[in-house]
Motif scaffolding. Structure first.
Motif, PDB file in Angstrom:
ATOM      1  N   LEU A 241       0.524  -1.001  -0.190  1.00 44.41           N
ATOM      2  CA  LEU A 241       0.121   0.154   0.121  1.00 44.41           C
ATOM      3  C   LEU A 241       0.586   0.890  -0.129  1.00 44.41           C
ATOM      4  N   VAL A 242       1.319   1.399   0.653  1.00 44.47           N
ATOM      5  CA  VAL A 242       3.206   2.100   0.821  1.00 44.47           C
ATOM      6  C   VAL A 242       3.496   2.155  -0.433  1.00 44.47           C
ATOM      7  N   HIS A 245       1.920   4.092  -3.322  1.00 45.85           N
ATOM      8  CA  HIS A 245       1.675   5.412  -3.375  1.00 45.85           C
ATOM      9  C   HIS A 245       2.581   5.877  -3.850  1.00 45.85           C
ATOM     10  N   TRP A 287      -0.163  11.879   1.714  1.00 46.12           N
ATOM     11  CA  TRP A 287       0.403  10.572   1.591  1.00 46.12           C
ATOM     12  C   TRP A 287      -0.297   9.408   2.716  1.00 46.12           C
ATOM     13  N   ILE A 291      -2.577   6.531   3.260  1.00 44.73           N
ATOM     14  CA  ILE A 291      -2.230   5.456   3.637  1.00 44.73           C
ATOM     15  C   ILE A 291      -3.561   5.209   4.731  1.00 44.73           C
ATOM     16  N   THR A 292      -4.005   5.914   5.954  1.00 44.61           N
ATOM     17  CA  THR A 292      -4.300   5.906   6.356  1.00 44.61           C
ATOM     18  C   THR A 292      -5.804   5.109   6.254  1.00 44.61           C
TER      19      THR A 292
END
Length: 529
Positions: A241-242, A245, A287, A291-292
């Protein structure tokens, strides 16, 4: 006359019910927290000198001109000031109580209704046969109090009905009832049967200790243990996921901006490096927020539709009923290609207010933030359950990757100048169930339009296209991020598709029953969300 449903829970009996007693606090009372923060900020020196003199012994304590606290103390008005503060607090509590008393909702056999307001009354109603989905949102502070916000997504701009707030258990029960009623299923459990089984009555709030304990568990581990959470068919690692992005267009823009700033600093303007700090903070905040909001993602099938959950601090759980997906698009940015990652977005009737922020629209349309090919296939089988097995190779083997024996109708060679790099990939394919539109060489895109929910199709031809004897296809569906526009198609093939899509869409719509996924009769004992 409005039909009254056979109640499955006490909150869906066709009578008016009130929201959670803490609703006024979370809807408007948090302004008091901001006001208190401003007051404390303005009086911080006095508070530090009063309570923490050892920490800051040099804080001045003399009277400041115009200080209201000094004025009250100097004129011995402490009692009057405390009385005024008490009166203001009591007035606010009274206003909150009146607001809560006038904020009610009810669920009938035909509608979900919500009304609020004292001087200016508002009454909203959502027909159950037009419900596009039911979303359950649990902001962090509301979750700590065991509360959730329920949003009934309607078919139209600003057509949503929001029930904020309910206890989490009641919100889950009400959502299940709404979905069952929207599917055409009459609730078969009666109050007499529930009483005979000795089931406890639903309440608006439980004890404080149990509520806080369950809320803290939900904050750490996910939804409350009392909520039956189906197993997700997709698991997104945090690292993927990180990385997804970071490997994005925003990162490229940031790197280009950094390159210009470094170049400008090297030729004699070093202060440009300082100007890069706000941009870096802004991108970092963007970002982290993205992400959260995608953490704790899950997607799973339920009897009432596809259940999608996401969000670390504010958890959003939405049910996408069958028959509410109007278009599906699979995309792969160029930077994701070495890793084999893909994204899925859909077109749906979100019911958001016209001109609302793009973040809410994106949350309503992105059903898979990033996933592998296997993840994409599993999600597509949830979103397009009616697609026959023999048509699945048209998605990846032909639609995305492009097989040697390509089944798609692509841009003719005579018009390759209009699509110099992607003329082989620019094409369409019609099946009895769906229309596939394929575009892009660097940024791959495949859009799938279920014919049962296709509104219309158009053919257009400009002067340049006329010179190359090509035309454009326009698939008309609900507005969204999935585009139904395809250019550079042979004119004769586009005209043939115009007639074929029309006939196929009429035939598919006449046999489609996906919007009545649970039937019209029967017992719901075996249906669980």
């Amino acid at each position: 006359m409005t039909r009254q449903p056979v109640p499955h829970t006490p909150l869906s009996d066709g009578e008016w019910h009130r929201m959670h007693p803490l609703t006024p606090l979370f809807r408007g009372g948090l302004v008091l927290v901001v006001v208190a923060g401003l007051v404390i900020s303005n009086l911080r020196d006095r508070l530090i000198a009063l309570f923490l003199p050892v920490v800051a012994p040099d804080v001045p304590t003399e009277e400041a001109p115009g200080d209201p606290v000094d004025f009250v103390l100097r004129h011995n008005l402490v009692l009057l000031a405390l009385t005024a503060v008490l009166v203001v607090v009591m007035v606010l509590i009274g206003l909150f109580y009146v607001s809560w008393r006038f904020h009610t909702f009810r669920i009938t056999g035909d509608h979900v209704e919500e009304r609020h307001g004292v001087l200016f009354r508002s009454h909203r109603r959502a027909p159950l046969d037009r419900v596009q989905g039911v979303n359950l949102t649990r902001p962090m502070f509301a979750r700590l109090c065991g509360m959730a916000k329920l949003e009934v997504v309607g078919a139209g701009s600003d057509a949503n009905v929001k029930l904020e707030y309910l206890s989490t258990a009641n919100a889950e029960a009400v959502r299940a009832d709404i979905l069952r009623l929207a599917s055409g299923l009459r609730l078969a459990k009666s109050e007499a049967k529930a009483a005979a089984a000795g089931e406890p009555a639903h309440t608006l709030a439980s004890t404080a200790a149990a509520t806080v304990s369950a809320a803290l568990d939900g904050l750490v581990w996910g939804p409350e243990a009392a909520v039956a959470e189906p197993a997700s068919v997709v698991s997104i690692p945090v690292g993927r996921l990180v990385a997804s992005h970071l490997l994005s267009r925003s990162t490229l823009i940031l790197l280009v901006l950094l390159g210009f700033i470094v170049w400008g600093a090297s030729v004699g303007t070093p202060w440009l490096l300082v100007s890069f700090i706000p941009a870096l903070i802004g991108f970092g905040t963007y970002w982290v927020r993205r992400i959260t909001r995608a953490l704790r993602y899950s997607i799973a099938p339920t009897p009432d539709g596809v259940r999608i959950t996401f969000g670390l601090f504010t958890t959003i759980t939405e049910i996408l009923p069958p028959g509410r997906v109007h278009a599906v698009q699979i995309t792969q940015p160029l930077l994701w290609r070495p890793a084999g990652w893909w994204r899925i977005t859909i077109n749906r009737l979100s019911g958001h207010r016209a001109g609302s922020d793009s973040r809410a629209e994106e949350e309503a349309t992105r059903v898979l933030p990033v996933g592998t090919r296997a993840d994409v296939e599993r999600v597509l089988r949830l979103l397009l359950p009616g697609l026959p097995e023999d048509e699945w190779p048209l998605v990846f083997a032909h639609g995305i990757l492009g097989a040697d024996d390509d089944a798609y109708t692509t841009t003719p060679r005579r018009a390759r100048l209009l699509h110099l790099l992607s003329w082989r990939r620019n094409g369409f394919l019609l099946t009895p169930d769906a229309l596939f539109l394929r575009r892009g060489l660097l940024h791959r895109r495949l859009a799938i339009f279920p014919l049962a929910r296709t509104q219309s199709i158009g053919v257009a031809q400009g002067p340049i296209a006329r010179a190359f004897r090509v035309a454009s296809l326009h698939v008309h569906t609900v507005a969204g991020r999935v585009s139904g526009h395809l250019t550079g198609i042979d004119r004769d093939a586009a005209l043939a598709a115009f007639a074929d899509v029309e006939a196929a869409a009429v035939a598919a719509a006449s046999t489609d029953r996906s919007h009545r996924w649970a039937g019209t009769t029967g017992d719901v004992a075996g249906a669980a969300v």
